[in-house]
Design an enzyme around this catalytic site. Structure first.
Site, short mmCIF file in Angstrom:
data_model
loop_
_atom_site.label_atom_id
_atom_site.label_comp_id
_atom_site.label_asym_id
_atom_site.label_seq_id
_atom_site.Cartn_x
_atom_site.Cartn_y
_atom_site.Cartn_z
N GLU A 72 0.77 -1.38 0.28
CA GLU A 72 0.39 -0.07 0.10
C GLU A 72 0.79 1.18 0.25
O GLU A 72 1.69 1.54 0.68
CB GLU A 72 -0.79 0.54 0.94
N CYS A 75 3.93 -7.02 8.04
CA CYS A 75 4.94 -6.67 9.09
C CYS A 75 4.91 -7.17 10.34
O CYS A 75 4.17 -8.47 10.86
CB CYS A 75 3.99 -5.27 9.45
N CYS A 118 -3.78 -2.56 15.34
CA CYS A 118 -2.90 -2.26 13.65
C CYS A 118 -3.23 -3.25 12.66
O CYS A 118 -3.43 -4.90 12.94
CB CYS A 118 -1.67 -2.16 13.45
N CYS A 175 -4.05 2.12 7.76
CA CYS A 175 -2.32 1.38 6.95
C CYS A 175 -3.49 -0.17 7.06
O CYS A 175 -3.16 -0.63 8.32
CB CYS A 175 -1.95 1.86 8.24
S1 SF4 Z 1 1.67 -0.01 13.07
FE1 SF4 Z 1 0.87 -2.08 12.56
S2 SF4 Z 1 2.70 -1.60 10.43
FE2 SF4 Z 1 3.48 -0.18 11.71
S3 SF4 Z 1 5.04 -1.43 12.67
FE3 SF4 Z 1 3.15 -2.02 14.34
S4 SF4 Z 1 1.88 -4.08 12.61
FE4 SF4 Z 1 3.42 -3.26 11.16
#
Ligand code: SF4
Length: 382
Positions: free
Chosen positions: A96, A116, A123, A348
């Site tokens: 993305e 991730c 998230c 995100c």
């Molecule tokens: S906010 Fe989401 S993208 Fe960012 S480090 Fe944490 S899990 Fe990974």
């Protein structure tokens, strides 16, 4: 990563590497810069369009190189001008990236990994873990493809600035410092005068905080901005939100941030995602203010945009205001980022997970929650 193993990704090749290819063919020394000018300055993605090159040379380039490898799998455009792209790479991994226009700025928010590994509990991006590292070329390509959305290259031209894209932030999916070498190479290409020519001070890297890599970054002689995704002022709470905080204490982070400031003279930004009823109380504001006294930093507050099924809430506008006031009363330099792309799947990781083949947990099964946790500075109003 390219679909044809005989071809290399030009965007992942520093000018010196491409110049060596040109030298082997005994092409004029200016040829490498000429090609990079077509790609980075004029946005040309097809060697055949490079009209000041001989046809035979263009054919040789096409045999060995590819400029863009990502396929636009999905695009969403918000009423506020925010555009979000889902780029699918040849192996099916996807990234993305977002264009965030804001008055004079046009910011590309790009990803550093496919998926991730950190798994922050609030998230969507970390739900399915890490799929793979992105290559340097794939990281640069996101910025290039986002810049292509920005329209007429001569519009809004200002001396010394890219007329299309002014800022690049590595705040998309992934932990950039866990893909250190590729991210660094990409930053150099985005910054280089032969590359995207975006000033280092217009480039921001956001990390959950890996002290060893922060120290290494501090020694790189780069003037980029560093943002730490703090989200909680104490180890106990931080470890509930960010699993990797189990390995890194807040004290270690403070020490690394101070080292970064000593080496670069750059003040660090602490990103603080306000989660309703979790980290937005008076005690948290007091702890955060105390922490800020130990570092040269400013605070960026972001009101959370809920992700279905994760169980976190967006704080009210009044609660966010109150939190800001408590910080300001303690002399903390604090900004609040406004939500952008409110009418698209801008938080995100949500667009990537919405693909029909989005991993073991499958696609999200209802319209995605609007809003972005990664946006530009502004107020706290709804
Ligand atoms: S906010 Fe989401 S993208 Fe960012 S480090 Fe944490 S899990 Fe990974």
């Amino acid at each position: 990563m390219t679909s044809d193993p005989r071809k290399q990704h030009l965007l992942g090749t520093p000018l010196t590497g491409f110049a060596a290819f040109c030298a082997e063919r005994k092409w004029p020394v200016y040829r490498a810069r000429q090609v990079y000018q077509w790609v980075f300055e004029h946005g040309v993605a097809d060697f055949d369009a490079m009209t000041n090159l001989a046809k035979t040379d263009r054919a040789k380039l096409s045999e060995r190189w590819i400029i863009l490898t990502g396929r636009e799998a999905r695009r969403q455009e918000s009423k506020d001008g925010t555009s979000k792209l889902l780029l699918e790479w040849p192996d099916g991994a996807a990234s993305e990236c977002v264009l965030i226009p804001d008055e004079t700025r046009r910011t590309a928010c790009i990803s550093s990994q496919a998926g991730c590994p950190v798994g922050c509990t609030f998230c969507a991006s970390g739900i399915d873990g890490l799929q793979r590292q992105l290559t340097a070329g794939e990281i640069v390509e996101q910025a290039v493809q986002i810049r292509a959305l920005c329209g007429d290259p001569v519009e809004n031209r200002r001396p010394g600035e890219d007329p299309r894209l002014s800022n690049v932030v590595l705040m998309g999916i992934g932990e950039p410092l866990a893909n250190y070498d590729n991210v660094l190479q990409a930053i150099h290409t985005i910054n280089a005068d032969w590359g995207m020519n975006i000033g280092a001070r217009k480039i921001t890297l956001s990390t959950v905080g890996l002290p060893r890599q922060i120290r290494r970054l501090a020694e790189e002689d780069l003037q980029i901005n560093l943002a730490i995704s703090l989200h909680a002022p104490t180890d106990v709470l931080r470890r509930k939100l960010i699993p990797w905080a189990e390995r890194v204490s807040v004290d270690e982070l403070v020490s690394a941030v101070n080292f970064y400031f000593e080496k670069t003279g750059r003040e660090v930004t602490l990103e603080y995602l306000l989660l309703g009823g979790v980290n937005d109380g008076p005690r948290h504001a007091a702890d955060l203010a105390n922490l800020c006294r130990r570092m040269r930093c400013n605070v960026n507050l972001i009101r959370y945009n809920p992700v279905a099924g994760l169980g976190f809430e967006r704080p009210s506008s009044a609660a966010a205001h109150h939190f800001v006031e408590q910080l300001r009363a303690r002399s903390v330099n604090v900004h609040v980022r406004k939500s952008r792309g409110i009418d698209i799947d801008a938080a995100c990781g949500q667009l990537r997970r919405a693909r029909p083949d989005s991993g073991p947990t499958g696609p999200v099964d209802k319209p995605l929650q609007p809003g972005s946790n990664k946006a530009a500075p502004d107020g706290v109003t709804d």
